[in-house]
Motif scaffolding. Structure first.
Motif, PDB file in Angstrom:
ATOM      1  N   PHE A 246      19.757  -2.498  -6.289  1.00 46.26           N
ATOM      2  CA  PHE A 246      18.751  -1.737  -5.878  1.00 46.26           C
ATOM      3  C   PHE A 246      17.148  -1.915  -6.600  1.00 46.26           C
ATOM      4  O   PHE A 246      17.361  -0.940  -7.261  1.00 46.26           O
ATOM      5  N   TYR A 247      16.294  -3.025  -5.971  1.00 48.08           N
ATOM      6  CA  TYR A 247      15.065  -2.925  -6.950  1.00 48.08           C
ATOM      7  C   TYR A 247      13.806  -2.799  -6.684  1.00 48.08           C
ATOM      8  O   TYR A 247      13.151  -1.822  -7.459  1.00 48.08           O
ATOM      9  N   HIS A 248      14.385  -1.678  -5.616  1.00 50.25           N
ATOM     10  CA  HIS A 248      12.861  -0.811  -4.931  1.00 50.25           C
ATOM     11  C   HIS A 248      13.866   0.717  -4.282  1.00 50.25           C
ATOM     12  O   HIS A 248      15.054   0.176  -3.956  1.00 50.25           O
ATOM     13  N   LEU A 249      13.267   1.903  -4.560  1.00 52.41           N
ATOM     14  CA  LEU A 249      13.675   2.488  -3.880  1.00 52.41           C
ATOM     15  C   LEU A 249      14.266   2.481  -2.887  1.00 52.41           C
ATOM     16  O   LEU A 249      15.029   3.465  -2.423  1.00 52.41           O
ATOM     17  N   ASP A 250      13.580   1.623  -1.701  1.00 54.65           N
ATOM     18  CA  ASP A 250      13.676   2.128  -0.129  1.00 54.65           C
ATOM     19  C   ASP A 250      15.220   1.044  -0.413  1.00 54.65           C
ATOM     20  O   ASP A 250      15.406   0.681   1.087  1.00 54.65           O
ATOM     21  N   THR A 251      15.620   0.915  -0.968  1.00 48.25           N
ATOM     22  CA  THR A 251      16.796   0.233  -0.838  1.00 48.25           C
ATOM     23  C   THR A 251      17.872   0.622  -0.903  1.00 48.25           C
ATOM     24  O   THR A 251      19.172   1.121  -1.478  1.00 48.25           O
ATOM     25  N   CYS A 252      18.196   2.228  -1.723  1.00 52.67           N
ATOM     26  CA  CYS A 252      19.533   2.967  -1.990  1.00 52.67           C
ATOM     27  C   CYS A 252      18.879   4.282  -2.016  1.00 52.67           C
ATOM     28  O   CYS A 252      19.648   5.313  -2.432  1.00 52.67           O
ATOM     29  N   PHE A 253      17.778   4.689  -1.306  1.00 51.89           N
ATOM     30  CA  PHE A 253      16.912   5.883  -0.712  1.00 51.89           C
ATOM     31  C   PHE A 253      17.037   6.637   0.577  1.00 51.89           C
ATOM     32  O   PHE A 253      15.836   5.805   0.641  1.00 51.89           O
ATOM     33  N   VAL A 254      17.536   7.234   1.131  1.00 52.51           N
ATOM     34  CA  VAL A 254      17.038   7.658   2.252  1.00 52.51           C
ATOM     35  C   VAL A 254      16.919   9.241   3.188  1.00 52.51           C
ATOM     36  O   VAL A 254      17.884   9.999   3.125  1.00 52.51           O
ATOM     37  N   PRO A 255      16.057   9.426   2.758  1.00 57.12           N
ATOM     38  CA  PRO A 255      16.588  10.759   3.224  1.00 57.12           C
ATOM     39  C   PRO A 255      15.819  11.733   4.400  1.00 57.12           C
ATOM     40  O   PRO A 255      15.292  10.262   5.785  1.00 57.12           O
TER      41      PRO A 255
ATOM     42  N   THR B 194       0.717  -1.180   0.002  1.00 52.37           N
ATOM     43  CA  THR B 194      -0.480   0.230   0.004  1.00 52.37           C
ATOM     44  C   THR B 194       0.594   1.746  -0.090  1.00 52.37           C
ATOM     45  O   THR B 194       1.804   1.462   0.266  1.00 52.37           O
ATOM     46  N   PHE B 195       0.273   2.067  -0.189  1.00 49.72           N
ATOM     47  CA  PHE B 195       0.845   3.762   0.271  1.00 49.72           C
ATOM     48  C   PHE B 195      -0.710   4.851   0.937  1.00 49.72           C
ATOM     49  O   PHE B 195      -1.052   5.033  -0.241  1.00 49.72           O
ATOM     50  N   PRO B 196      -0.304   4.547   2.017  1.00 50.52           N
ATOM     51  CA  PRO B 196      -0.820   5.455   2.748  1.00 50.52           C
ATOM     52  C   PRO B 196      -0.487   7.457   2.490  1.00 50.52           C
ATOM     53  O   PRO B 196       1.043   7.331   2.541  1.00 50.52           O
ATOM     54  N   TRP B 197      -1.644   7.914   2.492  1.00 53.33           N
ATOM     55  CA  TRP B 197      -1.321   9.346   2.342  1.00 53.33           C
ATOM     56  C   TRP B 197      -2.187  10.131   2.618  1.00 53.33           C
ATOM     57  O   TRP B 197      -3.249   9.697   3.033  1.00 53.33           O
TER      58      TRP B 197
ATOM     59  N   VAL C 203       8.392   4.131  -2.921  1.00 52.68           N
ATOM     60  CA  VAL C 203       7.762   5.538  -2.726  1.00 52.68           C
ATOM     61  C   VAL C 203       8.101   6.489  -1.714  1.00 52.68           C
ATOM     62  O   VAL C 203       7.519   5.690  -0.708  1.00 52.68           O
ATOM     63  N   ILE C 204       8.537   7.348  -2.103  1.00 53.80           N
ATOM     64  CA  ILE C 204       8.750   7.818  -0.475  1.00 53.80           C
ATOM     65  C   ILE C 204       9.029   9.248  -0.369  1.00 53.80           C
ATOM     66  O   ILE C 204       9.122   9.879  -1.594  1.00 53.80           O
ATOM     67  N   PRO C 205       8.107   9.774   0.890  1.00 49.40           N
ATOM     68  CA  PRO C 205       8.076  11.061   0.806  1.00 49.40           C
ATOM     69  C   PRO C 205       8.714  12.117   1.123  1.00 49.40           C
ATOM     70  O   PRO C 205       9.992  11.545   1.713  1.00 49.40           O
ATOM     71  N   HIS C 206       9.018  12.926   0.854  1.00 44.49           N
ATOM     72  CA  HIS C 206       9.947  14.074   1.255  1.00 44.49           C
ATOM     73  C   HIS C 206       9.724  14.555   2.702  1.00 44.49           C
ATOM     74  O   HIS C 206       8.642  15.082   2.594  1.00 44.49           O
ATOM     75  N   PRO C 207      10.623  14.134   3.650  1.00 47.94           N
ATOM     76  CA  PRO C 207       9.941  14.745   4.602  1.00 47.94           C
ATOM     77  C   PRO C 207       9.326  15.800   5.678  1.00 47.94           C
ATOM     78  O   PRO C 207      10.240  17.233   4.654  1.00 47.94           O
ATOM     79  N   GLU C 208       8.526  16.336   5.681  1.00 48.86           N
ATOM     80  CA  GLU C 208       7.884  17.790   5.579  1.00 48.86           C
ATOM     81  C   GLU C 208       6.814  18.434   4.530  1.00 48.86           C
ATOM     82  O   GLU C 208       6.584  19.525   5.078  1.00 48.86           O
ATOM     83  N   LYS C 209       7.474  18.272   3.497  1.00 53.05           N
ATOM     84  CA  LYS C 209       6.598  18.721   2.092  1.00 53.05           C
ATOM     85  C   LYS C 209       5.437  17.325   1.067  1.00 53.05           C
ATOM     86  O   LYS C 209       5.976  16.118   1.441  1.00 53.05           O
ATOM     87  N   ARG C 210       4.795  18.067   0.850  1.00 52.55           N
ATOM     88  CA  ARG C 210       3.978  17.371   0.117  1.00 52.55           C
ATOM     89  C   ARG C 210       4.263  17.264  -1.455  1.00 52.55           C
ATOM     90  O   ARG C 210       4.146  17.743  -2.251  1.00 52.55           O
ATOM     91  N   LEU C 211       5.302  16.381  -1.059  1.00 51.17           N
ATOM     92  CA  LEU C 211       6.121  16.048  -2.641  1.00 51.17           C
ATOM     93  C   LEU C 211       6.537  14.236  -2.497  1.00 51.17           C
ATOM     94  O   LEU C 211       7.424  13.586  -1.480  1.00 51.17           O
TER      95      LEU C 211
END
Ligand code: ARG
Length: 302
Positions: free
Chosen positions: A196-205, A98-101, A153-161
């Motif tokens: 790095f097949y998912h964004l959450d394996t290579c990108f940590v805001p 899921t992606f909750p928002w 899908v990873i949100p930008h901290p504190e931002k609607r992006l």
């Protein structure tokens, strides 16, 4: 800002983006039926049938205890567990279904994934039921072929992006629909490396200004968009990200407290987290790493 998808370049700065409140609740899925039965990603190669039930349970419990402790200290508002279902060997990775928002008017929605693998498609209704019971409105894709939720899908901290990885588990076109459903712009990042097949394996805001990543995972255009939106980028060596799944850290700020939970053993990653003011908790997730996941994949934050 319009809910546009940015694929090649960005035409705005982070100050142009609306602020948002970040989530404070965690969901996990119990590893009752966790197993390695096929090879869905390169990390699973050579590991079919190679999991130790007692270690699986102990490692999962150690993560659960960290979240329970954070709840007891008032850092998290809630920690919930969904029971793993029979025949759903990867369901423990509950970042993916899921992606909750939270929409701008405060209403809560949850986008249901379209998992690439057939066995993982069966996991999705369990999470739809969980979020519906919490009052979230479920949203379904019409056209998108593949979408793997907060794995990509990873949100930008504190931002609607939002940042959306594509190429392995999510198809690029999914982001046009996602941006429209969530009324939020998406920076689409092509993932070019099978490790790095998912964004959450290579990108940590890490904050509104900083991020850590593995540059070998991204296309030049993707890297350039990230560099434009974050003033501080920590480059983590590919070998460290691969050996320790260190960029699958769960780094978050809730109720003013910064916590990062990750597989133990990394050096550059822990140094970057400390530099950014995180309380660092290192645990053992090696049974789950055999399946291609670590801490970030083993929880959903909403
Ligand atoms: N074996 C799982 C798969 O290949 C691992 C998922 C890990 N999740 C993640 N968000 N990276 O689907």
């Amino acid at each position: 800002m319009q809910p546009t998808v940015y694929k090649e370049a960005v035409s705005f700065s982070i100050n142009d983006v609306k602020d948002k409140q970040d989530p404070t609740r965690v969901l996990m899925c119990s590893p009752d039926y966790f197993d390695i039965v096929d090879v869905k990603n390169v990390h699973m190669e050579g590991h079919i049938g190679n999991t130790d039930k007692a270690l699986v349970n102990a490692q999962w419990q150690s993560l659960k205890q960290v979240y329970d402790g954070l709840q007891a200290n008032g850092v998290l508002d809630e920690v919930s567990v969904i029971a793993g279902a029979q025949g759903c060997e990867d369901m423990v990775f509950c970042a993916n279904q899921t992606f909750p928002w939270q929409m701008e008017d405060g209403s809560e929605v949850v986008v249901m994934s379209k998992m690439r693998h057939e066995s993982r498609q069966r996991e999705v209704p369990h999470f739809e039921a969980f979020f519906a019971a919490k009052g979230f409105k479920p949203l379904h894709f019409k056209d998108a072929k593949m979408f793997e939720g907060m794995g990509d899908v990873i949100p930008h901290p504190e931002k609607r992006l939002l940042y959306g990885g594509y190429g392995h588990r999510t198809s690029a076109e999914a982001y046009t629909e996602l941006a429209a459903m969530l009324q939020t712009p998406v920076v689409a990042l092509e993932l070019v490396n099978p490790k790095f097949y998912h964004l959450d394996t290579c990108f940590v805001p890490l904050s509104v200004n900083s991020v850590m990543l593995c540059k070998e995972a991204f296309s030049p255009q993707g890297l350039q968009m990230i560099q434009q939106l974050f003033s501080q980028v920590y480059y983590i060596p590919e070998q460290e990200a691969e050996d320790y799944f260190s960029l699958n850290a769960h780094a978050f700020k809730a109720h003013g407290v910064k916590t990062a939970i990750l597989q133990y053993g990394s050096t550059h990653t822990v140094a970057a987290l400390k530099q950014e003011g995180y309380n660092v908790v290192e645990i053992d997730t090696r049974e789950f790493m055999k399946s291609g996941g670590s801490v970030f994949c083993m929880k959903m934050m909403y």
